[in-house]
Structure formats: C-alpha cells, structure tokens
Design an enzyme around this catalytic site. Structure first.
Site, PDB file in Angstrom:
ATOM      1  N   CYS A  75       0.823  -1.214   0.000  1.00 14.30           N
ATOM      2  CA  CYS A  75       0.000   0.000   0.000  1.00 14.30           C
ATOM      3  C   CYS A  75       0.854   1.259   0.000  1.00 14.30           C
ATOM      4  CB  CYS A  75      -0.906   0.026   1.232  1.00 14.30           C
ATOM      5  SG  CYS A  75      -2.033  -1.362   1.351  1.00 14.30           S
TER       6      CYS A  75
ATOM      7  N   ASP B 145     -21.657  11.836 -13.822  1.00 20.78           N
ATOM      8  CA  ASP B 145     -23.072  11.518 -13.603  1.00 20.78           C
ATOM      9  C   ASP B 145     -23.280  10.655 -12.366  1.00 20.78           C
ATOM     10  OD1 ASP B 145     -21.972   9.151 -14.492  1.00 20.78           O
ATOM     11  OD2 ASP B 145     -23.336   8.889 -16.192  1.00 20.78           O
TER      12      ASP B 145
END
Length: 222
Positions: free
Chosen positions: A45, A138
């Site tokens: 990570c 959207d």
C-alpha cells in the site's frame, strides 16, 4: 453486497484526512477514482499511495479526483502519510495530495464489496481488497477492478483506462486491445457504414476476414 457497472455510486458520508465528506458533493462535476487498501503501515500500500502522490498531476489533467480508503483511523492515516512522503523522497508531512477515508469498522468496505476472503489481519478480520472504482460526473460507476490484497496495482493501466472511458463517453468508438491515446479506435457494431462515413470524416478501414462480416472497422482516434 457490492455495486455493478452503471449503478449510481453510493452517496456515502465518511471521515477523511481532509475532513468529513459526502461523496457526491465531494465529486462535483469531476470524474473520480476511489481505491482501497488492506491497512495502514503495510508495504505494498505504501508503494501504491506513494506512486499516486507522484501521479496526481496526470489525474488532474483529466479532471479526475482521487480518494483512497483504508480500514484505519484518520490519525493513523496522517502518521502513515509521513512515511509515504518520506518513502518517495518528499518532506514527511502528514498530508498527501488526496484524502484518505477512515473505515475503521469496515462498513464502507462491506457496502462496496471490497473484502478479500483469502486474506486476514492479525485479529482474524478480513482485509480490504485493492478495489479501483471509477465514477463518472453523472455519479455512475464506469469501471471496477478488484485485486487481491497481495497484488499491487498498475496505475499506468488505470490512466489508460480513464483515457478510454473519457473518449468513448463522447465518441461512438471503442478502444481495442492495448490501445493508447493517439492509437486507432474501432467503430461500434451498431453503426452502419453510411453513418460511419458521416461520423468519421478521417475515413475508416475494414479488416477483411474469412466470415466476410465487416465488423472489424478501424478509424483514427476522433
């Protein structure tokens, strides 16, 4: 649980390293990437967040906002950010150029279907998988990639996919295998040759195949 392509992305509220957000408000009229991590202070990570910090200008050029998620607290995220900045050769400050969501109870990871059943933490809790969600202006999900916790992502591929998503959202083309910006695109099968001639004034070519079905039509990138 989980979310499918074309679904409206949940308008979740969360605490982050940049304060509390409501996802749709945070996203605004931009594209967005939400990418998740198994835990703070983990090696793979750290390499991913470090690279993302360096690549932020590329995402900003594409009007893409970036937000990460890890199943630890904001305080842990801030301390970890110091390590990440030091790892990439920057001043070890407690902030990265994008927010990190705190998901200590794994509630958002569960809601979005991010848990990795094959990987567990020391306390036997399931780790969060390496999910990548791309959300359009959207607020609908345009892309989902789910890596296991043990496999780091390819951020060059994520940029490539965003280029394709943004192109195909406004042009009636698809992008072929290994496509990159500037490469040939393919005309959608539901477009007739007559319509294609009008839509693609740079012309197009049709690959001749044994079936004689003229479905392999290539055109310069519009």
């Amino acid at each position: 649980m989980g979310i499918n392509l074309g679904d409206t992305f949940p308008n979740f509220e969360a605490n982050t390293t940049e304060g509390k957000i409501k996802f749709h408000d945070w996203l605004g009229d931009s594209w967005g990437i939400l990418f998740s991590h198994p835990a703070d202070y983990t090696p793979v990570c750290t390499t991913e967040l470090g690279l993302m910090a360096k690549m932020i200008p590329e995402f900003e050029k594409r009007n893409v906002k970036v937000i990460a998620l890890s199943i630890d607290s904001v305080q842990d995220h801030q301390g970890w950010s110091q390590d990440i900045n030091a790892y990439i050769g920057r001043e070890p400050v407690q902030k990265l150029p994008f927010p990190i969501i705190a998901d200590e109870k794994r509630e958002l990871a569960v809601q979005l279907g991010m848990l990795d059943p094959a990987e567990k933490s020391k306390d036997a809790s399931l780790w969060t998988a390496r999910a990548v969600f791309v959300v359009g202006p959207d607020k609908k999900m345009k892309l989902s990639i789910l890596y296991p916790a043990t496999t780091g992502r390819n951020f060059d591929e994520i940029l490539r996919v965003i280029d394709s998503l943004q192109l195909t959202a406004c042009k009636k083309v698809a992008t072929p295998v290994n496509w990159k910006v500037g490469g040939e695109c393919m005309i959608l099968p539901n477009i007739s040759s007559e319509e294609a001639t009008q839509l693609f004034p740079k012309s197009f070519r049709t690959e001749k195949l044994p079936s004689s079905k003229n479905y392999m039509r290539f055109t310069p990138q519009p």
